[in-house]
Scaffold this active site. Structure first.
Site, mmCIF file in Angstrom:
data_model
loop_
_atom_site.group_PDB
_atom_site.id
_atom_site.type_symbol
_atom_site.label_atom_id
_atom_site.label_comp_id
_atom_site.label_asym_id
_atom_site.label_seq_id
_atom_site.Cartn_x
_atom_site.Cartn_y
_atom_site.Cartn_z
ATOM 1 C CB SER A 11 20.021 -11.895 -42.680
ATOM 2 O OG SER A 11 19.195 -12.932 -42.501
ATOM 3 N NE ARG A 32 27.255 -23.941 -38.285
ATOM 4 C CZ ARG A 32 25.991 -24.442 -38.189
ATOM 5 N NH1 ARG A 32 25.796 -25.830 -38.643
ATOM 6 N NH2 ARG A 32 24.969 -23.717 -38.240
ATOM 7 N N GLY A 135 25.901 0.769 -38.461
ATOM 8 C CA GLY A 135 25.040 1.833 -38.826
ATOM 9 C C GLY A 135 23.788 1.199 -38.894
ATOM 10 C CB ALA A 139 20.089 -7.909 -43.330
ATOM 11 C CE LYS A 190 22.421 -2.766 -33.334
ATOM 12 N NZ LYS A 190 21.727 -3.721 -34.430
ATOM 13 N NE ARG A 254 17.641 -12.551 -36.451
ATOM 14 C CZ ARG A 254 18.904 -13.055 -36.939
ATOM 15 N NH1 ARG A 254 19.846 -13.712 -36.020
ATOM 16 N NH2 ARG A 254 18.983 -13.168 -38.155
#
Length: 332
Positions: A11, A32, A135, A139, A190, A254
């Site tokens: 992403s 890949r 930052g 995505a 984070k 995520r």
């Protein structure tokens, strides 16, 4: 025209390739999986960002040598724990004078090395050629061309400016900096704090709880980062509190979403089975904790997240353990 090689078709790698293209840089991506490469060459990455139509200046290949050919800038956007193995194969192919950009946010398991250190060691890339981009850059929002800003950090001001110029798209404003270590530590930790915030949400806790975790998580991040030589101002900026807020609070994150499911009672394996993805914080929490212990830094939130991920401690136990810690000064 500047030409960039982007290794990684996930992403963020795909979104950043689009940023480069929209800023006037031609891009060749390495992937890949042949099916994803084929999708990109057809103008989309259906597996990761199906809503993003890719500019014609982006092409893709499964051949890492072809990807590197003629590149003025090399961008690495693979999972952090795979970097060493991948870069071992790619190192001889990389242009000798190009900046090498890390989009990765993790600390290597086993060695506790930052991604910049792995790039320098394995890729035989001088420290002044390593650039870190970080930052509040979710995505999907970048793919939707929503306005955002990033930090482009390098020990070399010239390299930072070179990369910043190549990714200055109409919707992305890059700010240059020199604190590579602080930028990387902020980006890695984070993700772990976002797991904790997501877990709190999964437990049904409200904004007071989540804000408390974010604030104390920032304190842990700053302690660790400054112990490693990072600058305090970095943690108050885009790479620090900016990225922390976005990752901790957004359902697009995520790590946040993974934490929510843990808080709802799912195991790590169950979350992976449902999402078919593993969040970076799940992979890196152990190495970040080890890095903190090696430098005598107290990181109780990271410690409890690691216990939940690695030792099966429940979300309820983690919450109790954090709340029952001895009281201390907020600045301590």
């Amino acid at each position: 025209m500047t030409h960039a090689a982007v290794y990684g078709t996930g992403s963020w790698g795909t979104a950043f390739a689009a940023v480069l293209a929209d800023a006037g840089t031609s891009v060749r991506m390495w992937g890949r999986r042949a099916e994803v490469v084929g999708q990109i060459n057809a103008g989309a990455n259906e597996d990761y960002l199906p809503e993003l139509r890719l500019p014609s200046s982006i092409t893709a290949t499964t051949d890492p040598e072809e990807a590197a050919a003629g590149a003025d800038i090399v961008v690495l956007a693979v999972p952090s724990q795979t970097l060493r193995a991948n870069l071992t194969a790619w190192a001889p192919l990389l242009p000798r004078d190009a900046p090498v950009v890390s989009l990765m946010k993790g600390v290597e398991l086993g060695t506790t090395k930052l991604m910049s250190e792995v790039i320098t060691e394995v890729g035989e890339v001088g420290e002044d050629r390593v650039v870190v981009v970080s930052g509040p850059n979710l995505a999907r929002e970048i793919a939707a061309k929503q306005p955002a800003a990033s930090v482009v950090a390098s020990r070399s001001a010239a390299m930072a400016e070179r990369v910043a110029a190549a990714c200055a798209a109409p919707y992305l404003r890059p700010y240059t900096g020199h604190d590579v270590v602080g930028t990387e530590i902020a980006g890695a930790t984070k993700n772990v704090i976002a797991l904790a915030v997501g877990t709190a949400e999964g437990l049904g806790m409200g904004d007071n709880s989540k804000a408390s975790i974010i604030t104390r998580g920032l304190a842990e991040t700053t302690r660790l980062g400054t112990a490693l030589g990072g600058e305090p101002a970095t943690f108050a900026g885009l790479a620090g509190v900016g990225d922390l807020i976005a990752t901790c609070m957004s359902p697009l994150s995520r790590n946040h979403s993974f934490g929510v499911r843990l808080g709802q009672g799912m195991s790590v394996d169950e979350v992976v089975a449902v999402t078919r993805q593993t969040a970076e914080g799940v992979k890196s929490c152990t190495s970040i904790l080890e890095l903190a212990h090696n430098h005598g830094v107290d990181v109780p939130i990271i410690e409890q997240v690691d216990a939940m991920i690695r030792n099966g401690r429940t979300a309820q136990e983690v919450a109790r353990n954090l709340l029952s810690r001895p009281r201390k000064s907020e600045t301590g």
